[in-house]
Design a protein around this motif. Structure first.
Motif, PDB file in Angstrom:
ATOM      1  N   MET C  44       0.827  -1.201   0.000  1.00 54.47           N
ATOM      2  CA  MET C  44       0.000   0.000   0.000  1.00 54.47           C
ATOM      3  C   MET C  44       0.868   1.260   0.000  1.00 54.47           C
ATOM      4  SD  MET C  44      -3.058   0.946   2.617  1.00 54.47           S
ATOM      5  CE  MET C  44      -2.069   0.976   4.114  1.00 54.47           C
ATOM      6  N   TYR C  48       0.921   4.429  -2.620  1.00 55.96           N
ATOM      7  CA  TYR C  48       0.745   5.835  -2.234  1.00 55.96           C
ATOM      8  C   TYR C  48       1.943   6.682  -2.666  1.00 55.96           C
ATOM      9  CZ  TYR C  48      -3.599   5.759   0.463  1.00 55.96           C
ATOM     10  OH  TYR C  48      -4.905   5.697   0.829  1.00 55.96           O
ATOM     11  N   GLU C 109      -1.910   1.893   8.457  1.00 60.51           N
ATOM     12  CA  GLU C 109      -3.238   2.284   7.965  1.00 60.51           C
ATOM     13  C   GLU C 109      -3.621   3.684   8.424  1.00 60.51           C
ATOM     14  OE1 GLU C 109      -6.275  -0.588   8.738  1.00 60.51           O
ATOM     15  OE2 GLU C 109      -5.341  -2.079   7.427  1.00 60.51           O
ATOM     16  N   ASP C 110      -3.361   3.969   9.692  1.00 62.88           N
ATOM     17  CA  ASP C 110      -3.677   5.316  10.175  1.00 62.88           C
ATOM     18  C   ASP C 110      -2.725   6.354   9.593  1.00 62.88           C
ATOM     19  OD1 ASP C 110      -5.965   5.074  11.522  1.00 62.88           O
ATOM     20  OD2 ASP C 110      -5.144   5.303  13.546  1.00 62.88           O
ATOM     21  N   VAL C 112      -1.180   6.416   6.662  1.00 65.17           N
ATOM     22  CA  VAL C 112      -1.448   6.817   5.278  1.00 65.17           C
ATOM     23  C   VAL C 112      -2.670   7.737   5.223  1.00 65.17           C
ATOM     24  CG1 VAL C 112      -0.361   4.827   4.175  1.00 65.17           C
ATOM     25  CG2 VAL C 112      -2.788   4.746   4.709  1.00 65.17           C
ATOM     26  N   VAL C 113      -3.630   7.496   6.109  1.00 69.04           N
ATOM     27  CA  VAL C 113      -4.790   8.400   6.128  1.00 69.04           C
ATOM     28  C   VAL C 113      -4.351   9.791   6.592  1.00 69.04           C
ATOM     29  CG1 VAL C 113      -7.021   8.837   7.202  1.00 69.04           C
ATOM     30  CG2 VAL C 113      -6.426   6.528   6.479  1.00 69.04           C
ATOM     31  N   TRP C 116      -2.154  11.034   3.385  1.00 69.59           N
ATOM     32  CA  TRP C 116      -2.796  11.142   2.067  1.00 69.59           C
ATOM     33  C   TRP C 116      -4.308  11.357   2.141  1.00 69.59           C
ATOM     34  CZ3 TRP C 116       1.552   7.818   2.377  1.00 69.59           C
ATOM     35  CH2 TRP C 116       2.608   8.132   1.506  1.00 69.59           C
ATOM     36  N   PRO C 118      -8.347  10.269   3.619  1.00 71.87           N
ATOM     37  CA  PRO C 118      -9.142   9.047   3.573  1.00 71.87           C
ATOM     38  C   PRO C 118      -9.722   8.731   2.196  1.00 71.87           C
ATOM     39  CG  PRO C 118     -10.416  10.804   4.566  1.00 71.87           C
ATOM     40  CD  PRO C 118      -9.079  11.401   4.246  1.00 71.87           C
ATOM     41  N   ASP C 120     -10.221   7.895  -1.881  1.00 69.26           N
ATOM     42  CA  ASP C 120      -9.534   7.138  -2.935  1.00 69.26           C
ATOM     43  C   ASP C 120      -8.776   8.097  -3.843  1.00 69.26           C
ATOM     44  OD1 ASP C 120     -10.859   5.119  -1.791  1.00 69.26           O
ATOM     45  OD2 ASP C 120     -11.813   4.365  -3.620  1.00 69.26           O
ATOM     46  N   HIS C 217      -6.171   3.323  -2.104  1.00 66.28           N
ATOM     47  CA  HIS C 217      -6.976   3.616  -0.910  1.00 66.28           C
ATOM     48  C   HIS C 217      -6.387   2.917   0.306  1.00 66.28           C
ATOM     49  CE1 HIS C 217      -9.001  -0.343  -1.102  1.00 66.28           C
ATOM     50  NE2 HIS C 217      -8.751  -0.199  -2.390  1.00 66.28           N
ATOM     51  N   HIS C 218      -6.885   3.299   1.477  1.00 67.99           N
ATOM     52  CA  HIS C 218      -6.205   2.877   2.694  1.00 67.99           C
ATOM     53  C   HIS C 218      -6.646   1.513   3.199  1.00 67.99           C
ATOM     54  CE1 HIS C 218      -9.761   3.837   5.142  1.00 67.99           C
ATOM     55  NE2 HIS C 218      -9.958   4.750   4.216  1.00 67.99           N
ATOM     56  N   ASP C 221      -4.341  -2.730   1.726  1.00 68.82           N
ATOM     57  CA  ASP C 221      -3.364  -3.630   2.344  1.00 68.82           C
ATOM     58  C   ASP C 221      -4.001  -4.957   2.759  1.00 68.82           C
ATOM     59  OD1 ASP C 221      -4.876  -2.363   4.245  1.00 68.82           O
ATOM     60  OD2 ASP C 221      -3.266  -2.224   5.727  1.00 68.82           O
TER      61      ASP C 221
END
Lengths: 234, 263, 629
Positions: C44, C48, C109-110, C112-113, C116, C118, C120, C217-218, C221
């Motif tokens: 993921m 990104y 996961e948190d 990347v949000v 970048w 939340p 897509d 998108h997050h 993964d």
């Protein structure tokens, strides 16, 4: 002294395996470490090359204390190790097995090339591309020694090289070890078989239940049948 | 000739791996109460042979019969239920359980209580477990965690576990490997005594010739997958072929041992 | 006909990324023996970073440069992770390694949000591959053709790398015997690091190459990691050729599965996986694993039943817990009920994992199935609550019976991956089969009947069931069956040699654990009044693992304590921060690295140390069965 081991103590988890092990190996000498199964021979070797995590004591190799070093550094210093269970890489060919063992030249040790090793162990030269898993026990034993010699060690720890081999192969092994000695490699060989040890070694130590209980020349050992019979089988 | 089938009858056992014959046409038999040693150099096929007897391995051809009943093709657990106990070269015990619990598991299995979800296992057949442990001299260790035991004690525990189903036959793979000399003798004396008292047949592999020559009633010798000799310890000891392939010709073994030096 | 050919080619194109990620996972596992759960996260991040770079750097060179640069950057991150985290846990049990890398995944996961956002992100098309090629009236994107070629090319490069270079020889040697490689003078540390870097590079490259095909998108993964697990289970962990063949197989099954079962295409993959597992449990190209390290595996004290004093103490704790409604408000009671339900969930996993040595990474499946069972019975069949509560968990039981049968054929990491894949399949069904499950909208309006509706009544119900379940499972631990189960955990060889059919014992344990989890799920459905696919999602499965681990995986009653502490902490955390995954992930990593014995394990150690003067005959395992928060 090539190798001096002092007060070596080793543990596996809660079990205390080695108790104050001490012995010496002179330059160019072949020394036998004798004892039964489970006496602590393999653990001694594994401790010297740093494969036992819980160990204490001093291990001087060529005048330097190597007891705190990781395994690969000890080996790169020129201390070669041939394990008991052979542990060749069964998926790799003979050539590839040798490649793994390859190290650069060392000034104070003989330099081994593939050709030289194939001369020492002719069987190996005939099966360069055979996977290790498809070799007989004797061939595997030769390969594991050759693989360690590819690292150009000045001293080799040989763990039970005659284990499980037919007498004929054992005789070849005797020749190979004597050749190594002649080339100038110091050797510590662990053995249960006194007679095999007698054919190759200058001196011997006996280990029993994790303790060294005898050290001396082969003649001195022969003069003490009590010790010999108490601690050695066969 | 007796009409009753022998305890263990092995006929023409054969197994090969990738074109190499590991075991070739091995036949022998074993009577109740008899102690039979299987010896030979490493790689002679002892382990393969052993594994075919206990069901770990399936022979390519040949038969193994226990009191006349075929065991080839059966799983180890089924062979155990037919009355075959075994010990391993490297002990296999339940390290996180106590010594008594180790025996109790075997007793639970023997009593077919494996799927009893609500009974009390700590009290299961406690007296029988105690009796078995006493028998092998482990009575004082019952509450010790198995993981703490010395190697020799583990071997004795394995013997107690192997006896839990009142076996007719015991298969022991290098029973004394890794033990101190004194322990070896003690363990084999104990095994021999139990075997004779209860008329259990014992088949064992062993590298320690002291153990073999002292305790075996009969010896069979395997080399390169075939049986090359069979007989009493004295016969096997003096067999030139056995000396050549296994006991040695004097170059590699002590003369005293060749004559079976006592312990 | 042309349509099918195009479908086939689409499948092949999808296989490329899947193969890259799976081969990376396989290579890393081969040498380090770590199943890198974070592999999906690296995939993921690769996507990104590639997205950001391709937006900044223009032209064809900029695009392709960005893809490679992104993969290199992620490989560098991988190196850092390996040096800082993995080197500390190479000798830890497999379960801990899986959990630590899962903790990383949560954190990523948190993160990347945070970086970048939340939403897509739709990336640039690849220069030179923007169009489509006409094939008898059907369009094939030319980028797909590029990917189809790329897969075998990468396979070839990897083959050369492993067969023709010294590094490759060393890696293959280390795959077989790490210590021996070190004993021949090779520095394992750097070998491991370089292997990890290569594996992560492949994952990130796989992610980066996806941006012209798919939005970034997050949640990508978890989607990829599950597919990758399926691929390596089918292909055989450690085999690159296996990864390739299985990636193609799985991608094609997906491509054609949509045509056969449009709603639940994943079923087809599952069926194939099941067949492979029966025929070759170690995968098409894998080798049977040597005896795996034990999952609990540190040092285990023998367990013993509670003494009468300890029973009294447990009872007292239960009574105190039961007085909560006398002084607490509705919110606290709802929290209390939830905690009680999670105690049920945790002890059910504990039974499988600590007693049976089978660490399921998909235990939420059976919890969720129990919840859906309630929803179906209550909403669709309109049965009374008591009947629902008795029958609902049967859905969990049936799920466990089916999946457990296959899962217990494997052990160790294979078992973990397989249970995770099964859970994800159940999740997909719940998610995709909208007509039955309501899909993402779930099933609403599952409320308890009047007698259990008030928060205090429901709390007592949950507490009572939790106590009962805990007691019953404890009794089973000390039943003949429980002994046999522990025996299978300690030595399969020995259990077989004393007439025990280990697989049947383990399967039974799996069904018991699944049914029990289903009971928890059933109560949970009533507590929340609704059921959603998340009730059987991965994060819930990991919650269960963390609860058991936090309490102490080697203890009899750690799970209870772990569940109470963890759930309370979790509820509090979610109310305090938006970055709960980041904190939670960090927390998991922390437990694994510094706190591997868990709370109860630590208490036991302290207690033992204090009693050191007395002989270590009776290990302390005094824990209340149930206590208040």
């Amino acid at each position: 002294m090539k190798l001096t081991v002092q007060d070596l103590n080793s543990h596996y988890g809660p079990a205390h395996i080695l108790f104050d092990i001490g012995f010496e190996v002179g330059e160019g000498e072949v020394v036998a470490l004798l004892g039964r199964n489970g006496a602590g021979k393999s653990t001694t070797f594994r401790s010297i090359v740093g494969l036992v995590a819980q160990r204490s004591g001093r291990i001087m190799f060529e005048g330097k204390d190597v007891s705190a070093k990781p395994t690969h550094e000890i080996v790169r210093d020129g201390l070669g190790y041939v394990p008991e269970e052979r542990r060749i890489f069964t998926d790799l060919t003979v050539e590839e097995n040798l490649e793994v063992g390859k190290q650069s030249k060392r000034p104070n040790a003989p330099h081994w090339t593939r050709e030289k090793l194939f001369a020492l162990f002719p069987n190996l030269g005939e099966m360069k591309n055979r996977p290790g898993g498809r070799m007989s026990g004797g061939e595997q034993q030769m390969l594991t020694i050759a693989r360690t010699l590819m690292g150009n060690p000045s001293l080799v720890l040989l763990d039970e090289p005659s284990e499980g081999l037919s007498p004929k192969i054992v005789e070849q092994m005797v020749d190979a070890i004597l050749t190594m000695k002649k080339e100038g490699v110091s050797i510590v060989v662990s053995e249960q078989n006194l007679h095999f040890a007698r054919l190759i070694s200058d001196r011997a130590y006996i280990i029993e239940r994790g303790r060294i209980c005898f050290g001396g020349t082969m003649a001195e050992l022969d003069a003490r049948p009590d010790i010999r019979d108490a601690h050695l089988s066969l | 000739m007796s009409v009753a089938p022998p305890l263990l009858a092995v006929e023409g056992l054969t197994k090969s791996y990738g074109g190499i014959h590991a075991v070739r046409g091995v036949s022998f038999s074993l009577r109740a109460g008899e102690i039979l040693a299987l010896i030979g150099p490493n790689g002679a096929g002892k382990s393969t042979c052993f594994d075919m007897l206990n069901g770990q391995n399936k022979p390519d051809s040949g038969h193994v019969r226990l009191l006349g009943e075929e065991t080839t093709g059966k799983k180890p657990r089924e062979i155990w239920r037919m009355g075959v106990g075994r010990t391993f070269q490297i002990t296999a015990t339940f390290a996180t359980m106590t010594v008594r619990e180790n025996v109790q598991v075997a007793l639970i299995s023997h009593g077919k209580q494996l799927f009893n979800l609500f009974g009390s296992a700590p009290n299961f057949d406690r007296s029988e477990a105690g009796r078995l442990l006493e028998l092998v001299g482990m009575g004082g260790y019952a509450d010790r965690p198995c993981g703490e035991l010395a190697y020799g004690d583990l071997k004795r525990l394995e013997l107690a576990v192997a006896l839990a189903n009142e076996p007719k036959l015991l298969l022991m793979d290098e029973p004394t490997a890794g033990m101190a000399p004194r322990e070896r003798v003690d363990l084999m004396r104990l095994t021999a005594q139990i075997a004779r008292e209860k008329s259990i047949g014992v088949l064992f592999t062993e590298h320690d010739m002291d153990v073999v020559f002292e305790h075996a009633d009969r010896i069979i010798v395997l080399n390169r997958g075939t049986l090359i000799a069979e007989g009493s310890p004295a016969e096997v000891r003096s067999n030139p072929q056995v000396q050549a392939v296994y006991l040695g010709e004097g170059l590699l073994y002590e003369a005293g041992h060749r004559e079976g030096a006592s312990t | 006909m042309a349509f099918y050919v195009v479908q086939f080619l689409t499948g092949l194109a999808s296989a490329a990324s899947l193969f890259l990620v799976a081969s990376g996972l396989s290579i890393i596992f081969g040498v380090t023996r770590i199943v890198n759960f974070a592999h999906g996260a690296f995939y993921m991040i690769g996507a990104y970073i590639a997205f950001t770079l391709t937006e900044r750097l223009s032209g064809a060179f900029g695009f392709w440069g960005s893809i490679v640069l992104a993969a290199l950057a992620v490989a560098l991150i991988g190196v850092l992770v390996e040096m800082v985290l993995l080197r500390r846990i190479y000798h830890a049990p497999e379960l801990f390694q899986l959990l630590a890398t899962f903790g990383l995944t949560l954190m990523v996961e948190d993160l990347v949000v945070l970086v970048w956002g939340p939403d897509d992100l739709v990336g640039r098309r690849a220069p030179g591959f923007k169009g489509a090629i006409d094939f008898f009236g059907q369009n094939i994107p030319s980028y797909d053709l590029f990917l189809i070629v790329l897969g075998p090319v990468v396979l070839g490069i990897l083959w050369l790398l492993f067969q023709r270079t010294r590094w490759g020889v060393l890696v293959r040697a280390a795959t077989q015997d790490r210590d021996m490689v070190a004993a021949l003078g090779v520095n394992q540390k750097w070998l491991f690091t370089s292997v990890f870097a290569v594996g992560v590079f492949l994952a990130a490259l796989g992610g980066a190459l996806q941006i012209p095909r798919d939005a970034v998108h997050h949640a990508m993964d978890l989607r990829i990691i599950v597919e990758v697990f399926v691929v390596v289970v089918i292909g055989g962990l450690g085999s690159i050729v296996g990864a390739f063949v299985a990636a193609v197989l799985v991608s094609e099954l997906n491509a054609f599965g949509i045509l056969i079962f449009p709603k639940i295409s994943i079923i087809l993959v599952f069926l194939v996986m099941a067949v492979v597992l029966i025929v070759r449990p170690w995968g098409l190209f894998g080798k049977p694993e040597a005896a795996a390290r034990k999952t609990p595996g540190l040092t285990v004290n023998p367990w013993r039943p509670l003494t009468s004093n300890e029973r009294l103490a447990s009872l007292a704790a239960l009574v105190i817990a039961a007085t909560l409604p006398l002084f607490a408000g509705n919110y606290a009671l709802t929290v209390g009920s939830e905690i009680a339900i999670f105690v049920i969930f945790a002890v059910s996993l504990h039974f499988l994992m600590s007693v049976g040595g089978l660490a399921s990474f998909g235990h939420a499946a059976y919890f969720g199935l129990g919840a859906y069972g309630i929803a179906f019975l209550a909403k669709m069949a309109g049965l009374p609550m008591i009947v629902c509560l008795l029958l609902g968990p049967l859905l969990g039981c049936m799920g466990a019976a089916v999946f457990g049968f296959f899962a217990v054929q494997l052990s160790g990491v294979y078992f973990a991956m397989l249970t995770l894949a099964f859970a994800q399949i159940v999740w997909s069904i719940a998610f995709q089969w909208v007509s039955v499950t309501g899909g993402d909208n779930g099933i609403l309006g599952v409320w308890p009947e009047k007698w259990a509706a008030s928060p205090s009544h429901f709390y007592w119900l949950a507490l009572g069931v939790a106590a009962l379940v805990t007691i019953v499972l404890r009794v089973m631990v000390f039943s003949p069956f429980g002994y046999a189960l522990r025996a299978t955990r300690d030595s399969l060889l020995r259990t077989e040699a004393i007439g025990i059919n280990a697989k049947r014992i383990q399967w039974t344990a799996f069904v018991i654990a699944g049914t029990t989890a289903g009971i928890g799920g059933a109560l949970f459905a009533y507590l929340k009044g609704s059921v959603f696919p998340d009730n059987l999602g991965i994060s819930l499965s990991v919650d269960a693992l963390v609860m058991v681990l936090l309490g102490g995986v080697e203890t009899v009653s750690g799970a209870v304590i772990g569940a109470i502490v963890y759930k309370a902490l979790n509820i509090w955390l979610v109310s305090q921060t938006d970055l709960s995954k980041l904190v939670l992930g960090g927390f998991i990593v922390l437990i694994v690295v510094v706190f591997p014995k868990g709370i109860v394990g630590m208490l036991e150690m302290l207690a033992q140390r204090r009693r050191k003067s007395s002989p270590p005959g009776s290990p302390l395992l005094a824990k209340p069965i149930e206590s208040a928060e």
